[in-house]
Write a protein that holds these residues in place. Structure first.
Motif, PDB file in Angstrom:
ATOM      1  N   THR A 124       3.495  10.854 -11.310  1.00  0.00           N
ATOM      2  CA  THR A 124       2.166  10.372 -10.918  1.00  0.00           C
ATOM      3  C   THR A 124       1.159  10.504 -12.062  1.00  0.00           C
ATOM      4  O   THR A 124       0.225   9.701 -12.166  1.00  0.00           O
ATOM      5  CB  THR A 124       1.663  11.115  -9.672  1.00  0.00           C
ATOM      6  OG1 THR A 124       1.758  12.535  -9.880  1.00  0.00           O
ATOM      7  CG2 THR A 124       2.482  10.735  -8.455  1.00  0.00           C
ATOM      8  N   LYS A 177      -2.274   3.963  -3.354  1.00  0.00           N
ATOM      9  CA  LYS A 177      -1.021   3.815  -2.627  1.00  0.00           C
ATOM     10  C   LYS A 177      -0.529   5.154  -2.105  1.00  0.00           C
ATOM     11  O   LYS A 177      -0.556   6.153  -2.829  1.00  0.00           O
ATOM     12  CB  LYS A 177       0.052   3.198  -3.536  1.00  0.00           C
ATOM     13  CG  LYS A 177      -0.250   1.768  -3.948  1.00  0.00           C
ATOM     14  CD  LYS A 177       0.922   1.160  -4.691  1.00  0.00           C
ATOM     15  CE  LYS A 177       0.640  -0.297  -5.035  1.00  0.00           C
ATOM     16  NZ  LYS A 177       1.803  -0.957  -5.672  1.00  0.00           N
ATOM     17  N   LYS A 178      -0.084   5.161  -0.855  1.00  0.00           N
ATOM     18  CA  LYS A 178       0.511   6.361  -0.281  1.00  0.00           C
ATOM     19  C   LYS A 178       1.980   6.450  -0.712  1.00  0.00           C
ATOM     20  O   LYS A 178       2.654   5.442  -0.868  1.00  0.00           O
ATOM     21  CB  LYS A 178       0.424   6.314   1.253  1.00  0.00           C
ATOM     22  CG  LYS A 178      -1.010   6.337   1.800  1.00  0.00           C
ATOM     23  CD  LYS A 178      -1.695   7.657   1.488  1.00  0.00           C
ATOM     24  CE  LYS A 178      -3.111   7.706   2.064  1.00  0.00           C
ATOM     25  NZ  LYS A 178      -3.120   7.879   3.526  1.00  0.00           N
ATOM     26  N   ASN A 230      -1.009  12.394  -0.623  1.00  0.00           N
ATOM     27  CA  ASN A 230      -1.427  11.414   0.390  1.00  0.00           C
ATOM     28  C   ASN A 230      -2.714  11.843   1.079  1.00  0.00           C
ATOM     29  O   ASN A 230      -3.531  11.002   1.469  1.00  0.00           O
ATOM     30  CB  ASN A 230      -0.318  11.201   1.418  1.00  0.00           C
ATOM     31  CG  ASN A 230       0.805  10.322   0.885  1.00  0.00           C
ATOM     32  OD1 ASN A 230       0.688   9.719  -0.181  1.00  0.00           O
ATOM     33  ND2 ASN A 230       1.908  10.253   1.614  1.00  0.00           N
ATOM     34  N   GLU A 277       5.953   7.604  -0.184  1.00  0.00           N
ATOM     35  CA  GLU A 277       6.962   7.763   0.863  1.00  0.00           C
ATOM     36  C   GLU A 277       8.306   8.057   0.205  1.00  0.00           C
ATOM     37  O   GLU A 277       8.607   7.513  -0.864  1.00  0.00           O
ATOM     38  CB  GLU A 277       7.055   6.476   1.694  1.00  0.00           C
ATOM     39  CG  GLU A 277       8.118   6.500   2.783  1.00  0.00           C
ATOM     40  CD  GLU A 277       8.272   5.166   3.485  1.00  0.00           C
ATOM     41  OE1 GLU A 277       9.255   5.031   4.261  1.00  0.00           O
ATOM     42  OE2 GLU A 277       7.455   4.256   3.262  1.00  0.00           O
ATOM     43  N   ASP A 301       0.812  -1.211   0.000  1.00  0.00           N
ATOM     44  CA  ASP A 301       0.000   0.000   0.000  1.00  0.00           C
ATOM     45  C   ASP A 301       0.849   1.266   0.000  1.00  0.00           C
ATOM     46  O   ASP A 301       0.326   2.373   0.075  1.00  0.00           O
ATOM     47  CB  ASP A 301      -0.926   0.014   1.223  1.00  0.00           C
ATOM     48  CG  ASP A 301      -1.984  -1.083   1.140  1.00  0.00           C
ATOM     49  OD1 ASP A 301      -2.334  -1.452   0.004  1.00  0.00           O
ATOM     50  OD2 ASP A 301      -2.427  -1.570   2.187  1.00  0.00           O
ATOM     51  N   THR A 302       2.172   1.109  -0.054  1.00  0.00           N
ATOM     52  CA  THR A 302       3.084   2.248  -0.042  1.00  0.00           C
ATOM     53  C   THR A 302       3.971   2.212  -1.277  1.00  0.00           C
ATOM     54  O   THR A 302       4.498   1.160  -1.642  1.00  0.00           O
ATOM     55  CB  THR A 302       3.968   2.213   1.215  1.00  0.00           C
ATOM     56  OG1 THR A 302       3.143   2.235   2.376  1.00  0.00           O
ATOM     57  CG2 THR A 302       4.899   3.419   1.247  1.00  0.00           C
ATOM     58  N   ILE A 320       4.105  15.160  -1.613  1.00  0.00           N
ATOM     59  CA  ILE A 320       3.686  13.909  -0.982  1.00  0.00           C
ATOM     60  C   ILE A 320       2.582  14.159   0.043  1.00  0.00           C
ATOM     61  O   ILE A 320       1.610  13.392   0.139  1.00  0.00           O
ATOM     62  CB  ILE A 320       4.902  13.204  -0.345  1.00  0.00           C
ATOM     63  CG1 ILE A 320       5.818  12.669  -1.451  1.00  0.00           C
ATOM     64  CG2 ILE A 320       4.462  12.072   0.592  1.00  0.00           C
ATOM     65  CD1 ILE A 320       7.088  12.006  -0.958  1.00  0.00           C
ATOM     66  N   GLU A 321       2.724  15.235   0.796  1.00  0.00           N
ATOM     67  CA  GLU A 321       1.684  15.584   1.778  1.00  0.00           C
ATOM     68  C   GLU A 321       0.350  15.818   1.085  1.00  0.00           C
ATOM     69  O   GLU A 321      -0.699  15.336   1.535  1.00  0.00           O
ATOM     70  CB  GLU A 321       2.120  16.839   2.534  1.00  0.00           C
ATOM     71  CG  GLU A 321       1.113  17.320   3.568  1.00  0.00           C
ATOM     72  CD  GLU A 321       1.575  18.604   4.243  1.00  0.00           C
ATOM     73  OE1 GLU A 321       0.947  19.663   4.014  1.00  0.00           O
ATOM     74  OE2 GLU A 321       2.576  18.549   4.980  1.00  0.00           O
ATOM     75  N   GLY A 380      -5.573  10.521  -0.715  1.00  0.00           N
ATOM     76  CA  GLY A 380      -5.676   9.071  -0.819  1.00  0.00           C
ATOM     77  C   GLY A 380      -4.532   8.415  -1.551  1.00  0.00           C
ATOM     78  O   GLY A 380      -4.535   7.202  -1.769  1.00  0.00           O
ATOM     79  N   GLY A 381      -3.543   9.201  -1.949  1.00  0.00           N
ATOM     80  CA  GLY A 381      -2.387   8.635  -2.637  1.00  0.00           C
ATOM     81  C   GLY A 381      -2.618   8.516  -4.133  1.00  0.00           C
ATOM     82  O   GLY A 381      -3.503   9.158  -4.703  1.00  0.00           O
TER      83      GLY A 381
END
Length: 408
Positions: free
Chosen positions: A323, A72-73, A64, A75, A31-32, A60-61, A67-68
């Motif tokens: 992304t 997926k979030k 995420n 990192e 999930d990451t 990223i903040e 919901g990513g």
């Protein structure tokens, strides 16, 4: 029956605990989405890193919180390459093999970038470059698992030659750091200047070890042939040292000095930054008038209480592109994402941009202006009368790119 049912439930509960305690780590890991950032944290790269990391953290903040990406979030895991190619390459392998990163974020140093892009190719992991910008990354050392959202050394060198060729200067002296970035930058400047202004002459080129702060011994050589203009490929702390040490020699009065005047350099120089110098920036927030940039600057200032440097903006833009590619591919698997990189359109903070299919170079140009004081920014100078030189005017043609990629 009740006893048998209770035993089954108990066994199921125990198995669930085993999955959570052991194998379940893989469930959570799935999930990451990990980005390995091969940064140049220490030395002259420190200021750049601070801005780059801020831009990455903000993106990223934001994503995420929504919901990513595809569930997926994101990192980021940081390692310090220390501006050293061998260390950078080893860290890239560690991030891929030990930290299980599927994506890499490039460094500040072009020398490090040329080392880590080979690792990304070896393991088929996508890497993007936001600050390191050797043109070799998209030509002689091109590999399909990379893309670049920073104007490369060719775009910069040719862009400044195009701009300065319209000025009355006839005699140029060049100075820069003795490594890939400096050579690419100044070689392209010389070739383009010769093409645009055949009667102009480069009277000398002075090379200095990267990171060398005592530049006084090199300045007499630079000025020995009385140039009308000095073009520098220095950056960061080395450029700051050059500007300060050149002043006592009267360099700024004897010749028109041009270089990369990014926001971090302008902030570091503060009141010592000379006015009326022509220079360029890669992505100056104050000169890019798009809705995306305005929104970004507002959020960035509210979070970090300072204005965003070029490096923050381009690091952010790289994640926008990455992304966007994932969404288009409907997958976070690098093997699927790489298929959509060529020709990808993305909503850059600089306005809509695309990644050219043949070399994965985004169509990002440079911004040229003149240093001056602005009452809105009391602690540092910015550039005024800024004009954008689009990439399409000065990047290599597709035929030129293909020849270089083929080793011709």
């Amino acid at each position: 029956m009740k006893s048998h049912g209770k035993k089954l439930i108990s066994i199921g509960f125990v198995l669930l605990m085993v999955v959570v305690a052991g194998g379940g780590q893989n469930v959570f890991a799935a999930d990451t989405l990990k980005f390995g950032f091969i940064a140049d944290v220490s030395g002259i790269g420190a200021t750049f890193y601070k801005s780059q990391k801020a831009g990455i953290d903000l993106f990223i903040e934001e994503i995420n919180a929504k919901g990513g990406i595809l569930g997926k979030k994101l990192e980021v895991i940081v390692r310090d390459a220390q501006l050293k190619p061998d260390i950078g390459a080893n860290l890239a392998r560690e991030l891929i093999l030990s930290e299980k990163c599927d994506y890499l974020i490039g460094p500040t140093s072009s020398a490090v970038a040329l080392a880590v892009t080979k690792v990304a190719k070896e393991f088929k992991k996508i890497i993007y470059f936001h600050t390191s910008n050797s043109e070799a990354l998209t030509t002689t050392d091109f590999q399909p698992y990379m893309f670049q959202v920073v104007p490369n050394t060719g775009i910069e060198g040719r862009g400044m030659a195009l701009f300065l060729s319209k000025k009355p200067y006839k005699k140029y002296a060049l100075i820069g750091p003795d490594y890939a970035y400096g050579h690419d930058q100044l070689d392209n400047f010389k070739k383009e200047l010769a093409k645009r202004k055949p009667d102009a002459e480069v009277v000398d080129t002075v090379w200095v070890k990267i990171g060398e702060s005592n530049l006084s011994p090199f300045i007499p050589t630079l000025m020995a042939k009385s140039p009308d203009a000095v073009y520098s490929a220095f950056w960061g702390g080395q450029l700051s040292s050059f500007l300060k040490q050149a002043a006592p020699y009267g360099v700024l009065k004897k010749a028109a000095v041009s270089s990369l005047f990014d926001l971090d350099l302008l902030r570091a120089m503060g009141a010592d930054m000379p006015e009326n110098l022509t220079g360029y920036a890669r992505c100056p927030f104050y000169a890019v008038n798009t809705p995306e940039m305005k929104a970004f600057v507002k959020k960035y200032y509210e979070k970090f209480h300072e204005w965003p440097a070029d490096w923050a903006i381009m690091a952010y833009d790289g994640l926008v592109a990455a992304t966007t590619a994932m969404q288009k591919a409907n997958s976070t698997d690098p093997e699927e994402v790489v298929k959509v990189l060529g020709g990808l359109k993305f909503a850059s903070l600089r306005g809509e941009r695309y990644i050219r299919a043949e070399d994965h170079m985004a169509n990002v140009g440079i911004y040229v202006g003149v240093t001056h004081k602005d009452p809105q920014y009391k602690d540092f100078l910015i550039m005024k009368d800024v004009v954008e030189i689009p990439a399409e005017q000065i990047w290599l043609s597709v035929d030129e790119v293909k020849k270089l990629q083929a080793g011709k």
